[in-house]
Design a protein around this motif. Structure first.
Motif, PDB file in Angstrom:
ATOM      1  N   ASP A 296       0.820  -1.214   0.000  1.00 49.59           N
ATOM      2  CA  ASP A 296       0.000   0.000   0.000  1.00 49.59           C
ATOM      3  C   ASP A 296       0.853   1.263   0.000  1.00 49.59           C
ATOM      4  O   ASP A 296       0.333   2.373  -0.105  1.00 49.59           O
ATOM      5  CB  ASP A 296      -0.912   0.023   1.232  1.00 49.59           C
ATOM      6  CG  ASP A 296      -1.956  -1.080   1.222  1.00 49.59           C
ATOM      7  OD1 ASP A 296      -2.180  -1.689   2.283  1.00 49.59           O
ATOM      8  OD2 ASP A 296      -2.544  -1.324   0.150  1.00 49.59           O
ATOM      9  N   THR A 297       2.158   1.085   0.135  1.00 52.12           N
ATOM     10  CA  THR A 297       3.063   2.234   0.140  1.00 52.12           C
ATOM     11  C   THR A 297       2.976   2.984  -1.187  1.00 52.12           C
ATOM     12  O   THR A 297       3.133   2.392  -2.258  1.00 52.12           O
ATOM     13  CB  THR A 297       4.505   1.776   0.377  1.00 52.12           C
ATOM     14  OG1 THR A 297       4.594   1.221   1.694  1.00 52.12           O
ATOM     15  CG2 THR A 297       5.484   2.934   0.246  1.00 52.12           C
ATOM     16  N   ALA A 298       2.712   4.273  -1.099  1.00 50.43           N
ATOM     17  CA  ALA A 298       2.537   5.098  -2.300  1.00 50.43           C
ATOM     18  C   ALA A 298       2.282   6.538  -1.881  1.00 50.43           C
ATOM     19  O   ALA A 298       2.071   6.819  -0.691  1.00 50.43           O
ATOM     20  CB  ALA A 298       1.355   4.591  -3.127  1.00 50.43           C
ATOM     21  N   VAL A 299       2.284   7.412  -2.859  1.00 54.46           N
ATOM     22  CA  VAL A 299       1.764   8.762  -2.653  1.00 54.46           C
ATOM     23  C   VAL A 299       0.272   8.711  -2.977  1.00 54.46           C
ATOM     24  O   VAL A 299      -0.111   8.236  -4.055  1.00 54.46           O
ATOM     25  CB  VAL A 299       2.477   9.789  -3.542  1.00 54.46           C
ATOM     26  CG1 VAL A 299       1.859  11.178  -3.331  1.00 54.46           C
ATOM     27  CG2 VAL A 299       3.967   9.824  -3.233  1.00 54.46           C
ATOM     28  N   TYR A 300      -0.532   9.166  -2.053  1.00 57.30           N
ATOM     29  CA  TYR A 300      -1.985   9.148  -2.206  1.00 57.30           C
ATOM     30  C   TYR A 300      -2.469  10.546  -2.585  1.00 57.30           C
ATOM     31  O   TYR A 300      -2.102  11.547  -1.956  1.00 57.30           O
ATOM     32  CB  TYR A 300      -2.647   8.671  -0.922  1.00 57.30           C
ATOM     33  CG  TYR A 300      -2.529   7.183  -0.720  1.00 57.30           C
ATOM     34  CD1 TYR A 300      -1.296   6.593  -0.442  1.00 57.30           C
ATOM     35  CD2 TYR A 300      -3.641   6.353  -0.821  1.00 57.30           C
ATOM     36  CE1 TYR A 300      -1.184   5.224  -0.289  1.00 57.30           C
ATOM     37  CE2 TYR A 300      -3.544   4.982  -0.653  1.00 57.30           C
ATOM     38  CZ  TYR A 300      -2.305   4.417  -0.382  1.00 57.30           C
ATOM     39  OH  TYR A 300      -2.192   3.060  -0.233  1.00 57.30           O
ATOM     40  N   TYR A 301      -3.309  10.584  -3.617  1.00 56.91           N
ATOM     41  CA  TYR A 301      -3.811  11.850  -4.139  1.00 56.91           C
ATOM     42  C   TYR A 301      -5.324  11.916  -3.999  1.00 56.91           C
ATOM     43  O   TYR A 301      -6.037  10.967  -4.379  1.00 56.91           O
ATOM     44  CB  TYR A 301      -3.459  12.009  -5.612  1.00 56.91           C
ATOM     45  CG  TYR A 301      -1.988  12.099  -5.899  1.00 56.91           C
ATOM     46  CD1 TYR A 301      -1.247  10.952  -6.174  1.00 56.91           C
ATOM     47  CD2 TYR A 301      -1.336  13.330  -5.897  1.00 56.91           C
ATOM     48  CE1 TYR A 301       0.115  11.028  -6.441  1.00 56.91           C
ATOM     49  CE2 TYR A 301       0.022  13.418  -6.165  1.00 56.91           C
ATOM     50  CZ  TYR A 301       0.741  12.259  -6.431  1.00 56.91           C
ATOM     51  OH  TYR A 301       2.079  12.342  -6.691  1.00 56.91           O
ATOM     52  N   CYS A 302      -5.789  13.022  -3.509  1.00 56.18           N
ATOM     53  CA  CYS A 302      -7.221  13.297  -3.486  1.00 56.18           C
ATOM     54  C   CYS A 302      -7.643  13.812  -4.862  1.00 56.18           C
ATOM     55  O   CYS A 302      -6.912  14.581  -5.500  1.00 56.18           O
ATOM     56  CB  CYS A 302      -7.513  14.340  -2.410  1.00 56.18           C
ATOM     57  SG  CYS A 302      -9.233  14.857  -2.289  1.00 56.18           S
ATOM     58  N   ASN A 303      -8.812  13.402  -5.281  1.00 54.17           N
ATOM     59  CA  ASN A 303      -9.348  13.820  -6.581  1.00 54.17           C
ATOM     60  C   ASN A 303     -10.797  14.252  -6.414  1.00 54.17           C
ATOM     61  O   ASN A 303     -11.547  13.655  -5.634  1.00 54.17           O
ATOM     62  CB  ASN A 303      -9.248  12.648  -7.563  1.00 54.17           C
ATOM     63  CG  ASN A 303     -10.076  12.847  -8.809  1.00 54.17           C
ATOM     64  OD1 ASN A 303     -11.168  12.290  -8.944  1.00 54.17           O
ATOM     65  ND2 ASN A 303      -9.582  13.657  -9.727  1.00 54.17           N
ATOM     66  N   ALA A 304     -11.175  15.272  -7.154  1.00 55.36           N
ATOM     67  CA  ALA A 304     -12.578  15.687  -7.156  1.00 55.36           C
ATOM     68  C   ALA A 304     -12.942  16.166  -8.557  1.00 55.36           C
ATOM     69  O   ALA A 304     -12.166  16.876  -9.191  1.00 55.36           O
ATOM     70  CB  ALA A 304     -12.819  16.795  -6.144  1.00 55.36           C
TER      71      ALA A 304
ATOM     72  N   VAL B 121       4.301   1.972   4.444  1.00 57.88           N
ATOM     73  CA  VAL B 121       3.978   0.850   5.326  1.00 57.88           C
ATOM     74  C   VAL B 121       5.210  -0.045   5.412  1.00 57.88           C
ATOM     75  O   VAL B 121       5.655  -0.595   4.401  1.00 57.88           O
ATOM     76  CB  VAL B 121       2.777   0.055   4.804  1.00 57.88           C
ATOM     77  CG1 VAL B 121       2.407  -1.050   5.795  1.00 57.88           C
ATOM     78  CG2 VAL B 121       1.591   0.970   4.557  1.00 57.88           C
ATOM     79  N   SER B 122       5.746  -0.167   6.596  1.00 62.32           N
ATOM     80  CA  SER B 122       6.946  -0.984   6.785  1.00 62.32           C
ATOM     81  C   SER B 122       6.558  -2.411   7.153  1.00 62.32           C
ATOM     82  O   SER B 122       5.554  -2.654   7.810  1.00 62.32           O
ATOM     83  CB  SER B 122       7.824  -0.384   7.879  1.00 62.32           C
ATOM     84  OG  SER B 122       7.136  -0.394   9.110  1.00 62.32           O
ATOM     85  N   SER B 123       7.405  -3.346   6.716  1.00 65.82           N
ATOM     86  CA  SER B 123       7.126  -4.773   6.981  1.00 65.82           C
ATOM     87  C   SER B 123       7.705  -5.219   8.304  1.00 65.82           C
ATOM     88  O   SER B 123       8.472  -4.514   8.934  1.00 65.82           O
ATOM     89  CB  SER B 123       7.681  -5.617   5.847  1.00 65.82           C
ATOM     90  OG  SER B 123       9.058  -5.385   5.697  1.00 65.82           O
TER      91      SER B 123
END
Length: 124
Positions: free
Chosen positions: A89-97, A122-124
């Motif tokens: 799930d590690t990533a840059v998360y972007y809000c969109n509208a 998210v570390s393992s």
């Protein structure tokens, strides 16, 4: 001018939880839908979850049962509760509208707006 401002990213261990929030502001007339996308290094941006104004929801298969999207139409906000997080799930998360604006000339056609992105690691 419309702005989407995200908050809530960070570093968490596998199995942990994070909550992302996004607030849309500006001369907004109507928000058709809001959602969250993510982009991991070397990968294309992908849809995580999506919520139209009627409150229905749509999730990527990879997050179903773990993530929950919610929206406050009165406040023009959208949240993403992320549970049972995995390293993938590690990533840059972007809000969109997708929304329309009020302008001096009336209401603009709906178009997409994006937040600046927030890092989730998210570390393992």
């Amino acid at each position: 001018q419309v702005q989407l401002v995200e908050s809530g990213g960070g570093l968490v261990q596998a199995g942990g939880s994070l909550r992302l929030s996004c607030a849309a502001s500006g001369s907004i007339f109507n928000i058709v839908y809001m959602g969250w996308y993510r982009q991991a290094p070397g990968k294309q941006r992908e849809l995580v979850a999506h919520i139209p104004s009627d409150g229905s929801t749509d999730y990527a298969d990879s997050v179903k049962g773990r993530f929950t999207i919610s929206r406050d139409n009165a406040k023009n906000t959208v949240d993403l509760q992320m549970n049972s997080l995995k390293p993938e799930d590690t990533a840059v998360y972007y809000c969109n509208a997708r929304l329309s604006q009020t302008t001096n000339w009336g209401v603009s056609p709906p178009r997409d707006y994006w937040g600046q992105g927030t890092q989730v690691t998210v570390s393992s």
